[in-house]
Design a protein around this motif. Structure first.
Motif: not given
Length: 268
Positions: A178-179, A207-211, A172-173, A184-185
């Motif tokens: 990403l959601q 990281h990709s979601l800027k968290q 999915l990534g 699943h992760y």
């Protein structure tokens, strides 16, 4: 991308289960079946010839044990020969088809892995691992829809099959969901907090979601528990650089270069 590590457990112990990263971070981020016996006896197994290499095994469980031993020592071709002999004598053993699929994936033989995984789903349709192996094979072929369907079938068979959650998250990534990937992760980490593949890919998705703060903490946790994990050390440096923790980033990059002096990723 995660695999079962029944065959390549030595490699998995060194670097974590196989995975594909899906974000900015440089992640590399289990019968009935008797009713299928007649059909399977007339099916063709990839490369189904039995030269010397499996000894004189003439009993299914012995051939299986020989194959597992050879696989764990890295003799994949010989392992498959032994396992094929076991399957030829008793095609109703799910574990044999599963390990042949995994060994084939390990060698990059995706079509063989798909065929073995499919046979396992016929032997034991209630077992998720055949569908899981099919999903891995389809994923390696870049057949996204087929991979999604196979992984979803695995989760219908066992909603808590942790490696399916990891690989479905990676898939999915890769298609920018990403959601869905995060869902699943996160579930994989809940099911097995020690699974490095799940934690690394989860941190990469954060990281990709800027968290960034959450990503940094998870990468730190991975590095603390796995100080030789190059990808996690490098990913930690990337996150720290983005949040302007430059001294910490320098230390992470220096450690990455210590772990892999010739690795081009560490020089970025």
């Amino acid at each position: 991308f995660a695999c079962l590590a029944l065959i390549h457990d030595a490699e998995a112990a060194k670097s974590g289960a196989k995975r594909k990263g899906n974000g900015k971070s440089k992640g590399k981020g289990k019968g009935k079946g008797a009713r299928h016996r007649r059909d399977m006896k007339h099916s063709t197994m990839p490369g189904s010839v039995f030269p010397a290499g499996c000894g004189e095994c003439n009993e299914p469980n012995f051939c299986y044990t020989q194959g597992l031993t050879k696989g764990r020592s890295g003799q994949m071709e010989e392992a498959i020969i032994c396992l094929q002999r076991s399957a030829a004598m008793d095609p109703t053993q799910p574990k044999v088809w599963s390990i042949m699929a995994e060994a084939s994936l390990y060698m990059g033989k995706k079509n063989d892995a798909l065929q073995y995984g499919t046979m396992m789903t016929r032997v034991s349709p209630e077992d998720p691992e055949g569908f899981f192996m099919m999903g891995n094979a389809y994923m390696g072929m870049d057949k996204v829809t087929d991979a999604l369907n196979a992984f979803k079938a695995a989760l219908r068979a066992d909603p808590d099959h942790v490696l399916t959650h990891v690989n479905l998250g990676a898939l999915l990534g890769n298609i920018n969901d990403l959601q869905g990937s995060m869902h699943h992760y996160e579930r994989a980490v809940q099911l097995d907090p020690t699974l490095v593949a799940a934690k690394h890919n989860y941190a990469s998705a954060l990281h990709s979601l800027k968290q960034h703060d959450k990503a940094e903490e998870m990468f730190k946790e991975i590095v603390r528990d796995n100080p030789e994990h190059f990808e996690a050390v490098l990913s930690l440096g990337h996150v720290q650089r983005e949040i302007r923790k430059l001294e910490a980033a320098k230390q992470s990059y220096a450690r990455a270069l210590e772990l892999r002096p010739d690795g081009p990723d560490a020089l970025l």
